[in-house]
Design a protein around this motif. Structure first.
Motif, mmCIF file in Angstrom:
data_model
loop_
_atom_site.group_PDB
_atom_site.id
_atom_site.type_symbol
_atom_site.label_atom_id
_atom_site.label_comp_id
_atom_site.label_asym_id
_atom_site.label_seq_id
_atom_site.Cartn_x
_atom_site.Cartn_y
_atom_site.Cartn_z
ATOM 1 N N VAL A 124 0.439 -1.334 0.312
ATOM 2 C CA VAL A 124 0.050 -0.454 -0.129
ATOM 3 C C VAL A 124 0.972 1.206 -0.213
ATOM 4 C CG1 VAL A 124 -2.286 1.626 0.939
ATOM 5 C CG2 VAL A 124 -1.812 -1.424 1.899
ATOM 6 N N PHE A 128 1.212 4.446 -2.676
ATOM 7 C CA PHE A 128 0.717 5.662 -2.648
ATOM 8 C C PHE A 128 2.233 6.316 -2.731
ATOM 9 C CE2 PHE A 128 -1.271 4.900 2.319
ATOM 10 C CZ PHE A 128 -2.396 6.490 1.748
ATOM 11 N N GLY A 131 1.569 7.133 -6.605
ATOM 12 C CA GLY A 131 0.417 8.661 -6.734
ATOM 13 C C GLY A 131 0.999 9.467 -6.388
ATOM 14 N N TRP A 132 1.715 9.608 -5.056
ATOM 15 C CA TRP A 132 1.967 11.060 -4.564
ATOM 16 C C TRP A 132 3.581 11.880 -5.602
ATOM 17 C CZ3 TRP A 132 1.069 14.063 -0.878
ATOM 18 C CH2 TRP A 132 2.018 15.733 -0.188
ATOM 19 N N LEU A 140 -3.107 10.832 -8.260
ATOM 20 C CA LEU A 140 -3.233 10.817 -6.849
ATOM 21 C C LEU A 140 -4.963 10.006 -5.706
ATOM 22 C CD1 LEU A 140 -1.842 12.529 -4.287
ATOM 23 C CD2 LEU A 140 -2.538 14.425 -4.579
ATOM 24 N N MET A 144 -4.828 7.368 -3.400
ATOM 25 C CA MET A 144 -5.442 7.352 -2.686
ATOM 26 C C MET A 144 -6.871 6.582 -1.979
ATOM 27 S SD MET A 144 -5.839 11.607 -1.634
ATOM 28 C CE MET A 144 -7.375 11.589 -0.372
ATOM 29 N N ALA A 147 -5.756 3.076 -1.440
ATOM 30 C CA ALA A 147 -5.367 2.482 0.434
ATOM 31 C C ALA A 147 -6.898 2.905 0.538
ATOM 32 C CB ALA A 147 -4.841 4.245 0.760
ATOM 33 N N ALA A 148 -8.209 4.117 0.988
ATOM 34 C CA ALA A 148 -9.257 3.915 0.749
ATOM 35 C C ALA A 148 -10.064 2.093 1.051
ATOM 36 C CB ALA A 148 -10.140 4.459 0.871
#
Lengths: 323, 162
Positions: A124, A128, A131-132, A140, A144, A147-148
């Protein structure tokens, strides 16, 4: 010194065997997915490279190796470079206690199943980072959402694994397989419910349809790996299919008796069960539409978590009643 | 050889812990903190405490760090590179942490560590479960009450005001 070096040679060979298996399995699964999707959509799929397109994945790998590595402007260089490794390495490490057969296991840790669950949860962070670091809205958002989704579905996944741990009374992968010698676990009604919950959560954990919200191509281009090309993209791809194999192999071990089976070598039965589950997940992927983000989260928290909690309770009660 | 592995892991833990509080980018410090926690898990594995290592990764990396990074991503403009890392409480903070460090060092140096080293035959789940519900039942229940209170608190804070 020489004795020290030679003591590590078997370990090195096991590691190389795992890496070879991962590469071959990922290439085979990509080909299989294209063929199954083609069958379901009444197409032929890849046909040109080799018999029935069998070498298509090899050709694709060569293409990806030769492609240019493009980095977006404004990307966070270090994070962007490290992200594919954070996704791929945990998938490889999880093979440490994967019971391929009665004697084919790299190391039978006494906390095997928890080890696999915890190591795969590291990826995970890689999602992240991708994405970041990409400096891109779509990446991004994809990171996110992923992750959720993974945090939510980790709960029912672990609770359904807990049912199997309660039934077998051990955390070791080989121990769980041996506990099923009298009867595969999914034949018991309470474990069968856990099996269904596990399959649903595993589909969500591997970001596949109907839960592929993190990379919904019609809204997010490709999600967190939008900005990756060449070999870095290939690493995400290999990790995705390796994770698919891991969840299916764990399902085969926990619920379908792992390598147990008559007449054939144990490895044959393990691979047969694992690839049957993979084929089932691919069938689901190409049949169902994508669900909406809020529906998916609601389903995890309002349905799967309560059902699996009750299931754990019932399993405990059954075990106490039976003595 | 095993000493080399130990010092390498110790160096990783120390260096990444220092970096996680000194780098300017919040996201970078979260990643360094992840590396610290992962190296501690490796140290547990190296010391044959597999169960502890697995739980360390599952809880800290898989759970807490994910929520940290999620919070960073949801907070607007926190990823700005020029955020100041110190405030006026730098010196009091340094004093308090130096005091805590001295106390911990004293405890560590006074302990009879050499006698505690025994061969661990691997953790039996039944033993852990029994110990949690008999010998350690009070702290166990206490922690669950704290967690329940935190859950209720989070729901109260997160509830949309009408």
């Amino acid at each position: 010194m020489i004795g020290f070096v030679t003591s590590y040679i078997p370990l090195l060979l096991k590691g190389l065997a795992v890496l070879g298996f991962i590469a071959l399995s990922a290439m085979f699964l990509i080909w299989l997915e294209r063929k199954i999707s083609a069958k379901i959509q009444n197409r032929l799929g890849p046909m040109m490279t080799g018999p029935h397109g069998a070498f298509q994945s090899v050709a694709d790998t060569v293409k990806l190796l030769l492609k240019e590595n493009i980095m977006p402007t404004g990307a966070d260089t270090t994070i962007w470079w490290l992200a594919p490794f954070f996704v791929t390495v945990p998938a490889v490490v999880a093979f440490l206690c994967m019971p391929f057969g009665s004697h084919f296991i790299v190391h039978d840790l006494n906390v095997g199943i928890l080890f696999i669950c915890s190591i795969t949860s590291i990826s995970v962070i890689g999602v992240f980072m991708a994405g970041w670091g990409s400096n891109n809205k779509y990446s991004l958002l994809g990171g996110m959402r992923s992750a959720a989704q993974i945090v939510s579905y980790e709960v029912p996944l672990l609770l359904s694994v807990l049912v199997v741990i309660m039934e077998s009374g051990t955390l070791s992968m080989q121990g769980i397989v041996r506990a099923q010698e009298l009867g595969w676990f999914f034949l018991k009604p309470n474990v069968f419910i856990a099996f269904v919950i596990y399959l649903i959560s595993a589909t969500a954990e591997t970001n596949r349809v109907p839960f592929d919200i993190p990379e919904a191509e019609s809204e997010l281009v490709a999600g967190y790996h939008t900005e990756y090309s060449g070999m870095k993209f290939a690493m995400f791809f290999v990790a995705e299919y390796t994770n698919l194999f891991i969840v299916s192999a764990v399902a085969a071990t926990l619920f379908l008796g792992g390598w147990l089976g008559p007449f054939r070598p144990s490895m044959f039965w393990f691979l047969l069960k694992a690839y049957t589950i993979i084929a089932f997940l691919m069938w689901i992927r190409w049949t169902l539409p994508r669900v909406r983000m809020d529906q998916m989260m609601g389903f995890a928290w309002k349905f799967l978590v309560p059902v699996s909690l009750v299931n754990v309770l019932v399993t405990g009660w059954l075990l106490v009643v039976k003595g | 050889m095993s000493v080399v592995v130990f010092y390498f892991l110790a160096f990783c833990i120390g260096a990444s812990a220092v970096l996680s509080v000194t780098v300017r980018d919040v996201f970078h410090s979260a990643i360094w903190l992840t590396l610290t926690l992962l190296s501690i898990a490796c140290l547990y594995f190296y010391l044959d405490a597999g169960f502890l290592g697995v739980i360390q990764i599952l809880v800290y990396v898989g759970g807490i760090m994910t929520l940290f990074v999620f919070a960073i991503m949801l907070t607007a403009r926190i990823g700005d590179r020029s955020i100041q890392q110190t405030n006026r409480q730098l010196w009091p903070g340094l004093l308090i942490s130096a005091g805590a460090f001295t106390i911990m060092l004293k405890i560590i140096l006074s302990g009879p560590w050499a006698n505690l080293i025994t061969l661990n035959p691997g953790i039996d789940l039944k033993v852990v479960g029994r110990a949690l519900l008999t010998q350690y039942v009070l702290p166990f229940e206490f922690i669950s009450i704290i967690l329940l209170a935190a859950l209720v608190g989070a729901i109260v804070i997160g509830k949309v005001k009408e």
